[in-house]
Design a protein around this motif. Structure first.
Motif, short mmCIF file in Angstrom:
data_model
loop_
_atom_site.label_atom_id
_atom_site.label_comp_id
_atom_site.label_asym_id
_atom_site.label_seq_id
_atom_site.Cartn_x
_atom_site.Cartn_y
_atom_site.Cartn_z
N GLY A 109 0.81 -1.21 0.00
CA GLY A 109 0.00 0.00 0.00
C GLY A 109 0.84 1.26 0.00
N VAL A 110 1.94 1.24 0.75
CA VAL A 110 2.85 2.40 0.78
C VAL A 110 3.47 2.63 -0.60
N ILE A 111 3.92 1.55 -1.23
CA ILE A 111 4.51 1.66 -2.56
C ILE A 111 3.49 2.16 -3.57
N ALA A 112 2.24 1.68 -3.47
CA ALA A 112 1.20 2.13 -4.38
C ALA A 112 0.97 3.64 -4.24
N ALA A 113 0.97 4.14 -3.00
CA ALA A 113 0.80 5.57 -2.78
C ALA A 113 1.98 6.36 -3.32
N LEU B 201 1.67 11.99 2.37
CA LEU B 201 2.59 12.48 1.34
C LEU B 201 2.23 13.88 0.84
N ARG B 202 0.99 14.32 1.09
CA ARG B 202 0.57 15.65 0.66
C ARG B 202 0.87 16.73 1.70
N LEU B 203 1.38 16.34 2.87
CA LEU B 203 1.62 17.30 3.94
C LEU B 203 2.89 18.11 3.67
N HIS C 67 9.89 8.86 7.41
CA HIS C 67 8.99 9.95 7.80
C HIS C 67 7.52 9.66 7.46
N ALA C 68 7.25 9.33 6.21
CA ALA C 68 5.84 9.16 5.81
C ALA C 68 5.22 7.91 6.42
N PHE C 69 5.95 6.80 6.40
CA PHE C 69 5.37 5.55 6.85
C PHE C 69 4.95 5.60 8.31
N LYS C 70 5.79 6.16 9.16
CA LYS C 70 5.48 6.18 10.59
C LYS C 70 4.19 6.94 10.87
#
Length: 314
Positions: A117-121, A208-210, A230-233
Motif C-alpha cells: 500500500g505504501v509503494i502504491a501511494a 505524502l501531501r503534507l 517519515h511518511a510511513f510512521k
C-alpha cells in the motif's frame, strides 16, 4: 500518557457491561425452554418445573442476570447441555485454535499488504499503483468461503499437495499442524490483504501531501528515506486501527472458514451449538467473542500513541 491509558480503560468498562447485558438478553430471546431441552421430549411438567428452579429460570430477568454475571466473574460459564462439559475450558480450547489461524493470517497479511500500500501511494497513478489497487479490489471482493473451496479443489484434490479436511495441533505434530494451517491461513491472507493495501495506500497518500514531506524533499532527502523514515510512521496509525478491527472481526467471524476446512475452532463450536440449541455454550461463545473484540480494540487504542503521539497530547 497515564491519563490517556486510564481514560481508555474507563471507557472499556461500560462497553463490557453493555456487551454482557446484550449477550444475556439475546439468549433469552431464543425460542424454546432450556429446561425442557435438557430433560428431553419425555420429561414431565413437574420435572421441567424443578429443572427451571435449579437453573434459576423461575426468577425475574434482573435476578437471573445478576446471578449469571456473578458466576461469570468467578469463571463459571455454566455447563454444556449436550455433553455436560464445563463451558469455559471448552470455549478457551476452541478459541486457541481459532486464534492460531487468525493471528498468523493477520500478521502475514500485514507484512505483505502494508508495504504494498505504501509503494502504491508513492507511485500514485503509475502502472504499479493501478496494478496493486486493482489486485486489492479483486482480492477483497472474493467471498472467503468460495476462495477456500477453490484452494481446496486445486491444492488438495487436484494437486494433492495439502490435506483437504481436518486439523492437527501444532503442539502435537509441528509438520502436520503447519500443513493443515496453510489453506485456511492463505484464504484469510488473500482476502484481508486487499483491505489493508487500500487502507495503507489511502493513509500514505494523505501524509505524502503534507508540508513536512515537501520540506524533506526540498532538503534533498532521498525518496526511500523520506518514505520509510517519515511518511510511513505517520501513515501507519489508521492502518494499525484497521489491523485491530480485522483481528477482532476474524476472531468472532471465522466460522465460515472453520466450516469449510472442518477446523474445530470457536466459530465451528458456535455453529454446532446453535444447531444443538446448547444455550450455555452459545452464551459462552458470544460473550467470549464479544469480550475478545473489545479487548483487542482496547489494546489497539493503547498502542496508537506509539504511531501518533498527537493522540496523547489531545
Amino acid at each position: 500518557m497515564l491519563r490517556f491509558i486510564l481514560s481508555r480503560l474507563m471507557m472499556a468498562i461500560p462497553t463490557i457491561v453493555l456487551v454482557a447485558v446484550a449477550v444475556f438478553a439475546l439468549i433469552r430471546f431464543i425460542p424454546g425452554d432450556p429446561a425442557a431441552l435438557m430433560l428431553g421430549d419425555m420429561a414431565q411438567p413437574d420435572q421441567i418445573a424443578a429443572m427451571r428452579v435449579e437453573l434459576g429460570l423461575d426468577r425475574s430477568m434482573p435476578q437471573q442476570f445478576l446471578i449469571w454475571a456473578g458466576d461469570v466473574l468467578r469463571g463459571d460459564f455454566g455447563r454444556s447441555i449436550v455433553n455436560d462439559e464445563a463451558v469455559l475450558p471448552l470455549v478457551v480450547s476452541r478459541f486457541l485454535v481459532s486464534a492460531e489461524i487468525v493471528v498468523v493470517a493477520v500478521l502475514l497479511a500485514s507484512l505483505i499488504a502494508v508495504p504494498a500500500g505504501v509503494i502504491a501511494a508513492w507511485r500514485q497513478n503509475s502502472l504499479t499503483d493501478l496494478a496493486l489497487v486493482g489486485t486489492a479490489t479483486v482480492l477483497l471482493s472474493i467471498p472467503t468461503f468460495w476462495l477456500g473451496l477453490l484452494l481446496l479443489l486445486l491444492f488438495g484434490l487436484e494437486l494433492g499437495w495439502l490435506p483437504v479436511l481436518g486439523y492437527v495441533s501444532i503442539g502435537d505434530n509441528l509438520t502436520a499442524g503447519l500443513l493443515y494451517l496453510v489453506l485456511p491461513v492463505v484464504t484469510l491472507v488473500i482476502h484481508e490483504a486487499g483491505v489493508l493495501i487500500r487502507m495503507a495506500r489511502a493513509s500514505t497518500l494523505e501524509v505524502l501531501r503534507l508540508d513536512y514531506i515537501t520540506h524533506a524533499r526540498a532538503k534533498g532527502l532521498s525518496e526511500s528515506a523520506m518514505l520509510w523514515r517519515h511518511a510511513f510512521k505517520n501513515a501507519f496509525g489508521p492502518t494499525w486501527t484497521m489491523i485491530g478491527l480485522i483481528l477482532g472481526n476474524l476472531l468472532g467471524g471465522i466460522a465460515v472458514i472453520e466450516t469449510v476446512f472442518t477446523i474445530p475452532g470457536l466459530g465451528r463450536l458456535m455453529v454446532d451449538s446453535i444447531f444443538a440449541r446448547d444455550y450455555p455454550v452459545i452464551q459462552g461463545c458470544l460473550l467470549f467473542v464479544s469480550l475478545s473484540y473489545v479487548l483487542v480494540n482496547l489494546v489497539v487504542d493503547l498502542l496508537y500513541p506509539l504511531f501518533d503521539p498527537r493522540v496523547v497530547a489531545e
